[in-house]
Design a protein around this motif. Structure first.
Motif, PDB file in Angstrom:
ATOM      1  N   PRO A 287       4.400  25.193 -29.426  1.00 21.53           N
ATOM      2  CA  PRO A 287       3.532  25.628 -30.402  1.00 21.53           C
ATOM      3  C   PRO A 287       2.143  26.821 -30.408  1.00 21.53           C
ATOM      4  O   PRO A 287       1.690  27.669 -30.849  1.00 21.53           O
ATOM      5  N   ASP A 288       2.303  26.944 -28.634  1.00 19.69           N
ATOM      6  CA  ASP A 288       1.803  27.970 -28.125  1.00 19.69           C
ATOM      7  C   ASP A 288       1.703  28.234 -26.494  1.00 19.69           C
ATOM      8  O   ASP A 288       2.682  27.999 -25.626  1.00 19.69           O
ATOM      9  N   LEU A 289       0.971  29.788 -26.096  1.00 16.51           N
ATOM     10  CA  LEU A 289       1.154  30.287 -24.328  1.00 16.51           C
ATOM     11  C   LEU A 289       0.286  29.366 -23.760  1.00 16.51           C
ATOM     12  O   LEU A 289      -0.280  28.590 -24.330  1.00 16.51           O
ATOM     13  N   GLY A 290       0.178  30.129 -22.544  1.00 18.48           N
ATOM     14  CA  GLY A 290      -0.696  28.829 -22.193  1.00 18.48           C
ATOM     15  C   GLY A 290      -2.358  29.616 -21.681  1.00 18.48           C
ATOM     16  O   GLY A 290      -2.534  29.493 -20.188  1.00 18.48           O
ATOM     17  N   ASP A 291      -2.386  31.158 -21.954  1.00 17.38           N
ATOM     18  CA  ASP A 291      -3.376  31.911 -21.763  1.00 17.38           C
ATOM     19  C   ASP A 291      -4.596  31.224 -22.104  1.00 17.38           C
ATOM     20  O   ASP A 291      -5.605  30.960 -21.233  1.00 17.38           O
ATOM     21  N   ARG A 292      -5.008  30.424 -22.741  1.00 17.98           N
ATOM     22  CA  ARG A 292      -5.719  29.580 -23.464  1.00 17.98           C
ATOM     23  C   ARG A 292      -6.289  28.145 -22.531  1.00 17.98           C
ATOM     24  O   ARG A 292      -6.835  27.583 -22.725  1.00 17.98           O
ATOM     25  N   TYR A 293      -4.861  28.396 -21.243  1.00 20.17           N
ATOM     26  CA  TYR A 293      -5.794  26.885 -21.089  1.00 20.17           C
ATOM     27  C   TYR A 293      -5.657  27.542 -19.347  1.00 20.17           C
ATOM     28  O   TYR A 293      -5.691  26.599 -18.429  1.00 20.17           O
ATOM     29  N   LEU A 294      -6.349  28.542 -18.690  1.00 23.59           N
ATOM     30  CA  LEU A 294      -6.369  29.484 -17.563  1.00 23.59           C
ATOM     31  C   LEU A 294      -7.439  28.481 -16.787  1.00 23.59           C
ATOM     32  O   LEU A 294      -7.363  28.213 -15.704  1.00 23.59           O
ATOM     33  N   ASP A 295      -8.499  27.696 -17.179  1.00 22.24           N
ATOM     34  CA  ASP A 295      -9.740  26.780 -17.031  1.00 22.24           C
ATOM     35  C   ASP A 295      -9.680  25.859 -17.416  1.00 22.24           C
ATOM     36  O   ASP A 295     -10.322  25.098 -16.416  1.00 22.24           O
ATOM     37  N   THR A 296      -8.391  25.399 -17.104  1.00 24.69           N
ATOM     38  CA  THR A 296      -7.780  23.774 -17.456  1.00 24.69           C
ATOM     39  C   THR A 296      -6.056  23.874 -16.605  1.00 24.69           C
ATOM     40  O   THR A 296      -6.430  23.009 -15.492  1.00 24.69           O
ATOM     41  N   LEU A 297      -5.051  23.321 -16.955  1.00 20.94           N
ATOM     42  CA  LEU A 297      -4.337  23.222 -17.423  1.00 20.94           C
ATOM     43  C   LEU A 297      -3.359  23.960 -15.832  1.00 20.94           C
ATOM     44  O   LEU A 297      -2.885  23.355 -14.639  1.00 20.94           O
ATOM     45  N   TYR A 298      -4.392  25.833 -15.785  1.00 17.84           N
ATOM     46  CA  TYR A 298      -3.230  26.382 -14.627  1.00 17.84           C
ATOM     47  C   TYR A 298      -4.891  26.216 -13.718  1.00 17.84           C
ATOM     48  O   TYR A 298      -4.760  27.579 -13.042  1.00 17.84           O
ATOM     49  N   ASP A 299      -5.787  26.263 -13.564  1.00 20.09           N
ATOM     50  CA  ASP A 299      -6.704  25.858 -13.026  1.00 20.09           C
ATOM     51  C   ASP A 299      -6.188  24.417 -11.656  1.00 20.09           C
ATOM     52  O   ASP A 299      -6.497  23.502 -12.341  1.00 20.09           O
ATOM     53  N   ARG A 300      -5.755  24.760 -10.357  1.00 17.72           N
ATOM     54  CA  ARG A 300      -4.813  23.664  -9.837  1.00 17.72           C
ATOM     55  C   ARG A 300      -6.584  22.656  -9.372  1.00 17.72           C
ATOM     56  O   ARG A 300      -5.649  21.830  -9.069  1.00 17.72           O
ATOM     57  N   SER A 301      -7.256  23.375  -9.494  1.00 18.22           N
ATOM     58  CA  SER A 301      -8.766  22.539  -8.702  1.00 18.22           C
ATOM     59  C   SER A 301      -8.612  21.378  -9.879  1.00 18.22           C
ATOM     60  O   SER A 301      -8.759  19.929  -9.851  1.00 18.22           O
TER      61      SER A 301
END
Length: 327
Positions: A287-301
């Motif tokens: 459905p989409d790329l990951g750039d919108r999830y940098l603060d969640t999914l791609y934030d390791r913390s």
């Protein structure tokens, strides 16, 4: 001049054989100004509302969204001159709020959980309350609007079949089930041999499973969408979010930054295809790329807080090495 809503690229595929060790094509739906597959449904629903007269120049479009549909409708509303109110919840990525408002939309954040422990029921009640305030408010209702699935019946499925006329398996995530139902109906109506495999998140009630906590927006629902019809799909795979997150990070290590829905679908597809001969043709929809999830999914913390121990030792080690290098 071309309007922003007119830019829809429907023929971008990635062959994941180098990554998965077997052929699986990923249909990438993010190459439009809305950045996701939701532009198709948003446009289809709005076009129908205009044709039928439900929407007039004085109308205020209101919709419940976990993110992508809200962004798509914000673009359409700005392009066509409507006011737009998007009802979201705390699981939505922070960027959604900013993106909708940057295009002139208004955002209402619902914080109360519904009876199943999710937010969908609460969001829908908030939309209904807004519509009771004034007759100018018009709810497109992506969860029950047939134009949601018809958009994919008319566009997504035919585009997929044009590219892969002999496809054997199609893996599609279940959110509102618009993409899933549109593609599944197209395959059935055209008597295509492809098996349509629905992928849902564990904790979602869409296909009758018990409700449970979910953290990744996009797939799953705490309330069964009116659009869903199990008879249209061949199988349903329930996928845990931990596996979805791990898949996203595995892909990112190869240079592919996809959203959580894509990770969910690919994690399920990889498990399913292990028992299937290698000579079949399989396609999954992203459905989409990951750039919108940098603060969640791609934030390791963020990930470690919700999925302790989820990240691979390699990813954690590499992070520690980089920190040592630059300190």
């Amino acid at each position: 001049m071309t309007a922003a809503e007119d830019l829809v690229v429907d023929d971008v595929y990635v062959n994941l054989r180098p990554f998965l060790g077997r052929e699986l094509y990923l249909k990438c739906e993010n190459f439009n100004f809305a950045g996701s597959v939701k532009l198709k449904a948003a446009r289809s629903m709005l076009d129908e509302a205009e044709r039928s007269g439900r929407i007039t120049p004085d109308s205020v479009i209101v919709e419940s969204s976990s993110g992508n549909l809200g962004i798509a409708l914000a673009i359409l509303a700005a392009s066509r001159g409507y006011r737009f109110v998007c009802v979201i919840d705390p699981r939505a990525n922070p960027g959604v709020h900013r993106l909708v408002e940057s295009m002139g939309g208004e955002v209402v954040v619902v914080t109360q959980l519904d009876e199943t422990g999710g937010y969908l029921g609460s969001r829908m009640r908030a939309v209904q309350e807004l519509c009771e305030v004034s007759p100018n408010y018009v709810w497109l209702n992506q969860y029950a609007n047939d134009e949601n699935w018809r958009a994919h019946y008319r566009h997504t499925a035919p585009a997929l079949i044009r590219q892969f006329p002999s496809v054997d398996y199609v893996f599609i995530g279940a959110g509102t089930t618009g993409t899933l139902m549109g593609c599944a109906r197209y395959m059935r109506d055209h008597e295509h041999k492809a098996k349509v495999i629905a992928v849902d998140s564990i904790g979602s009630v869409t296909f009758g499973s018990a409700p449970g906590p979910r953290f990744l927006p996009g797939l799953g629902a705490s309330r069964r969408p009116e659009l869903v019809d199990e008879s249209m799909v061949d199988e349903v795979i329930m996928q845990d979010e931990r596996g979805a997150v791990q898949m996203c990070y595995r892909l990112a290590e190869r240079g592919f930054l996809f959203g959580g829905s894509t990770g969910t679908v690919l994690s399920a597809a990889e498990r399913y295809l292990k028992d299937i001969p290698d000579d079949v043709t399989a396609v999954a929809i992203s459905p989409d790329l990951g750039d919108r999830y940098l603060d969640t999914l791609y934030d390791r913390s963020w990930v470690e807080e919700r999925f302790p121990g989820c990240l691979s030792p390699m990813a954690r080690t590499r992070r520690q090495e980089l920190q040592k290098t630059f300190v």
